[in-house]
Design an enzyme around this catalytic site. Sequence first.
Site, mmCIF file in Angstrom:
data_model
loop_
_atom_site.group_PDB
_atom_site.id
_atom_site.type_symbol
_atom_site.label_atom_id
_atom_site.label_comp_id
_atom_site.label_asym_id
_atom_site.label_seq_id
_atom_site.Cartn_x
_atom_site.Cartn_y
_atom_site.Cartn_z
ATOM 1 N N GLU A 1 0.794 -1.227 0.000
ATOM 2 C CA GLU A 1 0.000 0.000 0.000
ATOM 3 C C GLU A 1 0.831 1.284 0.000
ATOM 4 O O GLU A 1 0.783 2.066 0.966
ATOM 5 C CB GLU A 1 -0.954 0.021 1.193
ATOM 6 C CG GLU A 1 -1.861 -1.184 1.270
ATOM 7 C CD GLU A 1 -2.971 -1.048 2.316
ATOM 8 O OE1 GLU A 1 -2.927 -0.105 3.122
ATOM 9 O OE2 GLU A 1 -3.880 -1.891 2.313
ATOM 10 N N GLU B 1 -5.479 -8.519 0.812
ATOM 11 C CA GLU B 1 -6.140 -8.186 2.082
ATOM 12 C C GLU B 1 -7.598 -7.901 1.806
ATOM 13 O O GLU B 1 -7.937 -7.197 0.849
ATOM 14 C CB GLU B 1 -5.557 -6.909 2.717
ATOM 15 C CG GLU B 1 -4.231 -7.087 3.385
ATOM 16 C CD GLU B 1 -3.720 -5.790 4.023
ATOM 17 O OE1 GLU B 1 -4.536 -4.933 4.425
ATOM 18 O OE2 GLU B 1 -2.489 -5.658 4.114
#
Length: 444
Positions: free
Chosen positions: A171, A354
């Site tokens: 991320e 995720e």
Amino acid sequence: MSFKLPEASPLQRSDFLFGVATASFQVEGATTEDGRGESIWDRFCDTPGRVLGGDNGMPACDHYHRWADDLDMIKSLGFDAYRFSIAWPRIEPESGVWNDKGFDFYDRLVDGMLERGIKPYATLYHWDLPQYLGERGGWVNRDTAYRFADYADRVTRVLGNRVSSYATLNEPWCSAFLSYRLGIHAPGLKDDRMGFQAAHHLLLAHGLALPRMRDNAPTSEHGIVLNFTPAYPETDSQADRAAAAYSDEENSHFYLEPLLTGHYPVAVAERHPEWMPTVYPGDMDAIAADLDFLGINFYTRAVITASGENDYDGVPQQAAKTDIGWEIYPQALTDLLTGFKARYDNLPPVYITENGAADNTPVTNGEVNDQLRVGYYDAHLNAVDRAIQAGVDVQGYFAWSLMDNFEWAEGYSQRFGIVHVNYDTQVRTPKASALAFKAFLAAR
Ligand code: FCB
């Protein structure tokens, strides 16, 4: 109880990979053991007002000592893979000093997975930057990209092909925008230009590291993990639709487009030339190196209006939410995947690296009946199934998270685990959601 997918869903085939995910700073604890250096998150936690309740990386889940039991738990639930991250400050506690004890921990962890038949999915950077690099400007300093490539080289030399899959970064939107632009994550700065420059240096770090990782681990897969919160217009007006589309350019495509095409989105460069990062010749080619996979982290969507003060503004929704306040909107995951496939003709195979929900249901009589989370997973697994039916190549799915852990600026207040953790006793209790996965995985 289990999840309900359409008959013959590809998610029920044994070649579709299911895993659980964690990250070093969120689970390991042992922040001063075996020569680990300080990270920017240790420092951020020590700064009053930054992290809810003044919480920090201790004790977390004490995974540093309990890793063997935790791997047994992953095995007993029936998962195929474990996505974990490596703490850079354990490996390189001081600039240019490589810590054997740090390498040893991940050596043991990886071998422990292999002994149990669990596939190791390693992330090299999940936000715990060494503090000494933070003091030199962190990701705003171009040199950090080169330091990352050296670190990635060392780690992949040691762990090599034993790791099935390496992701360079987790991320980068969070490591750049949330950290240097929006002031919410370490180091907590608020500057647009810095946010975009940090984004470029993170992508550059990825690009510089990738060829060295491939040399050291030629049979492993190599890629990157990005997060997406797709934007939807609040109304059907032209202005709202344009604002939502622009929000996606800035927050999603600014990260994905350079990786796949070697260019930053024109829409952002045209609207905000003053924010564009300094780019050296050769950077974009390095960033656009071939990926074996794209990891996608998805939790929620954003609803956008054009009528606020900014180019786009989020509008809070009245809809169903998880305990952290994020709207539950599974169709956005299907739309995101099919939208990427339509826009990028070289979209690599995807893993959902995720996905999960904050559901703070406590232990009652030794059980945790986290029905909100069970429903969330059911709906999102179905959303992935629909994307695959529409032709998107999705190879696997990781639940965030194996167990409750340190949830960044929210401290220990938000529980994302399918396994409950009592932070006083370190007792682990599989929740209803863990048992639903177990039943689902056993039926494959
Ligand atoms: C993601 C992070 C992960 C976790 C979840 C809830 O943005 O990658 O570490 O905190 O959110």
